[in-house]
Write an enzyme that holds these catalytic residues in place. Structure first.
Site, PDB file in Angstrom:
ATOM      1  N   ASN B 389       0.827  -1.206   0.000  1.00  0.00           N
ATOM      2  CA  ASN B 389       0.000   0.000   0.000  1.00  0.00           C
ATOM      3  C   ASN B 389       0.862   1.258   0.000  1.00  0.00           C
ATOM      4  O   ASN B 389       1.035   1.894  -1.043  1.00  0.00           O
ATOM      5  CB  ASN B 389      -0.953  -0.041   1.199  1.00  0.00           C
ATOM      6  N   ASP B 390       1.430   1.581   1.129  1.00  0.00           N
ATOM      7  CA  ASP B 390       2.189   2.836   1.216  1.00  0.00           C
ATOM      8  C   ASP B 390       3.373   2.882   0.262  1.00  0.00           C
ATOM      9  O   ASP B 390       3.719   3.945  -0.236  1.00  0.00           O
ATOM     10  CB  ASP B 390       2.692   3.032   2.648  1.00  0.00           C
ATOM     11  N   VAL B 391       3.978   1.736  -0.008  1.00  0.00           N
ATOM     12  CA  VAL B 391       5.189   1.737  -0.824  1.00  0.00           C
ATOM     13  C   VAL B 391       4.905   2.007  -2.300  1.00  0.00           C
ATOM     14  O   VAL B 391       5.821   2.149  -3.095  1.00  0.00           O
ATOM     15  CB  VAL B 391       5.982   0.416  -0.696  1.00  0.00           C
ATOM     16  N   VAL B 392       3.625   2.077  -2.691  1.00  0.00           N
ATOM     17  CA  VAL B 392       3.288   2.437  -4.067  1.00  0.00           C
ATOM     18  C   VAL B 392       2.413   3.695  -4.100  1.00  0.00           C
ATOM     19  O   VAL B 392       1.800   3.992  -5.106  1.00  0.00           O
ATOM     20  CB  VAL B 392       2.549   1.300  -4.813  1.00  0.00           C
TER      21      VAL B 392
END
Lengths: 142, 467
Positions: B389-392
């Site tokens: 989630n956060d890493v994209v």
């Protein structure tokens, strides 16, 4: 490689100078152990560690952590000395618990590292294992 | 004579430890590293035991036997539980250091207070504070990772938290200084320091959320190493110092990598309580994301020539790595180039995704670092985001108000098309809305990662069979 390495270098130097400052007031008692050579060893080992570890493949960071886990269980040496010597009982018991904890780390750390590393297969490696598996199947049929 | 033998074997052991880490540079040589490490440890143990002063053999045998009894099952945990196991072994490491420090202090206090020099006392205090705080801190971390019920998963924060934490540490340091000045007179403060360190370890981990676990585990790794170094100073043993320093620097480097990968500082991770603030802000604006069925997605996938899969912690939770392997095999059979984009903080510990994918027998050449794959992203036909989630989240590049602004991300939004596999539209652990899901070329595949990929595999295997 890391800008923070410089920060580490600085903190190490500060740490060392603080230590030696403390020791300067304690010259007399410093005779039994050569603290300065210990600090040298610590500093050099830290730099070697940083050098070696920054080259470790990022693929292997989880196994790296479990192998360093096992390596830091070198505390086993200290625990063995405490448990083994003829000290009062409460020391032996504390030592034995520490020995149990470090031994657990050594055993599980090395075993799980090896287990994980076995899983990392290159494309070639995987083709080989697949082939030997299917090869066995075919030889049974013939 | 024995002294020389012991010292010489310690030098050999140190060299072998350095080699063990050196060989970790490549998966091809890494297993040699394990053998080298085992050899070094065996040498260290044997040369410690040849000392004629070692007499309590029963105690040693019993402790070692229990070490094996607990250690062997701990090495057989499923790979999704590896972060917990790692945290647990940091706890054991910290405990060992703390106990040895405690025993040494009381031994010298009873039998020869003149041994408790300033230097030794500095080392003992450092050893027990680091040791016991690593012990309880790691136990808490392991509990959070294992999702034990009575340990809150969400970061717990309260007013004045940092003040209380730092205050406790300051009190411990003051007690420590008093003990250093006069160990005999202030000897009664020793248990107080132990208590403060134990408490500090718990309080330090309470405000930390799941997304920050990779950094915290690395940091605890470093502490465990440093406590072994302090033990080396106490016992006048250079092997302890070198091996501990290797572990300490490893933990330090990993924490730096993790912090860089999140664009945050140590202090921010430890005192920032990530993921608490934003949760309230989410859901202000109602937008809808486009949805796609697995069947449609499979049809698009078979037309692609370059596919990138971005795994995250959700893949580990759903145990989807074996299904992903099937997907990888099918796509490869269709002549499609499939790569995996690995973000350094994906998962709950450094390298977590790599190990899970390797377990599913995906060749490690296909696992590509974020920095190496981002430049290729515009040429990629389809990106599949599995439980990340956060890493994209492109907000990290563009939205200055976002708590993750400045964090390096995998540019999944730059690819021609993106499929995101997700249970629901709930924001992830950090509670931050993800712009990627509302982009024009993004389609959601709702459902459990394992089930959705299973569907994709089913549809694609029909295509492969027809060819």
């Amino acid at each position: 490689m890391f800008s923070k390495t410089k920060i580490l270098l600085l903190t190490t130097i500060i740490f060392l100078s603080v230590q030696s400052g403390i020791l300067a007031q304690d010259e007399t008692s410093a005779s039994s152990t050569d603290f300065y050579s210990m600090l040298f060893v610590f500093m050099l080992a830290t730099f070697i560690g940083i050098g070696v570890i920054s080259r470790v493949s990022r693929l292997l960071h989880t196994p790296l952590m479990s192998i360093t886990n096992a390596i830091s269980a070198i505390a086993v040496v200290g625990s063995l000395i405490l448990t083994g010597h003829d000290y009062p009982d409460y020391i032996t018991i504390l030592g034995a618990v520490a020995l149990f904890a470090s031994m657990t780390n050594i055993v599980s750390g090395f075993l799980i590292t090896d287990r994980m590393l076995k899983m990392f297969q290159s494309r070639q490696g995987r083709a080989l294992t697949d082939k030997t598996k299917s090869g066995k199947g075919e030889s049974k049929k013939s | 004579m024995i002294y020389s033998i012991v010292q010489f074997s310690f030098i050999v052991a140190t060299a072998l430890f350095v080699f063990a880490l050196h060989w970790m540079k490549d998966p091809k040589t890494a297993r040699k590293g394990v053998f080298s490490g085992v050899a070094a440890m065996t040498i260290a143990i044997i040369s410690t035991l040849i000392d004629p002063a070692i007499v309590n053999w029963e105690w040693i045998a019993v402790a070692i036997a229990f070490g094996f009894i607990v250690g062997i099952p701990l090495s057989k945990v499923p790979l999704t539980a590896v972060p917990q196991r790692t945290a647990l072994s940091h706890a054991f490491g910290g405990l060992a250091a703390g106990l040895v420090g405690t025993a040494k202090f009381y031994l010298w206090l009873d039998e020869g207070p003149e041994n408790l020099t300033v230097f030794i006392m500095v080392a003992i205090i450092a050893e027990i504070i680091l040791g016991y705080l690593t012990f309880t801190g790691s136990l808490m971390a392991a509990g959070k990772l294992q999702e034990i019920k009575w340990i809150p998963q969400r970061p717990v924060t309260y007013k004045g938290q940092n003040f209380i934490n730092l205050g406790l540490l300051a009190v411990a340091v003051v007690f420590g200084i008093l003990l250093i000045i006069n160990p005999v007179e202030y000897g009664y403060l020793f248990p107080a320091i132990i208590f403060l360190a134990v408490l500090f370890g718990v309080l330090l981990i309470i405000p930390i959320g799941g997304a920050d676990m990779p950094t915290v585990i690395s940091l605890l790794n470093s502490y465990a190493g440093l406590s072994a170094v302090a033990m080396g100073f106490v016992l006048d043993n250079k092997l302890l110092v070198t091996a501990g320093a290797l572990d300490g620097s490893s933990g330090l480097i990993l924490s730096i990598i993790m912090c860089k990968a999140m664009n945050r500082s140590f202090t921010n991770v430890l005192f920032g309580a990530f993921g608490q603030v934003q949760a309230a802000k989410a859901g202000v604006e109602q937008r809808t994301a486009k949805q796609e069925t697995p069947e449609g997605a499979a049809q698009i996938l078979e037309q692609a020539s370059k596919v990138v899969i971005v795994p995250g912690y959700g893949m580990a939770v759903a145990q989807a790595q074996y299904r992903i392997r099937e997907l990888y095999d099918l796509l490869s059979k269709l002549g499609i180039d499939v790569k995996f984009a690995i973000h350094p903080v994906a998962g709950r510990m450094p390298g977590h995704m790599n190990v899970l994918l390797a377990e599913a027998k995906i060749p490690y050449e296909q696992l590509i670092e974020m920095d190496d794959i981002n430049s290729d992203m515009p040429q990629v036909d389809v990106v599949i985001v599995v439980g990340a989630n956060d890493v994209v989240n492109p907000a990290a590049r563009s939205d200055k108000s976002s708590p993750i602004f400045g964090m390096p991300i995998i540019n999944a939004d730059k690819a021609k098309m993106c499929f995101a596999i997700k249970r629901s539209m709930n924001p992830g652990f950090a509670g931050i809305e993800n712009e990627l899901y509302y982009a024009d070329h993004t389609f959601m595949l709702f459902g459990d990662a394992k089930a959705v990929i299973g569907e994709l595999v089913k549809h694609l295997s029909v295509v492969v069979a027809e060819k």
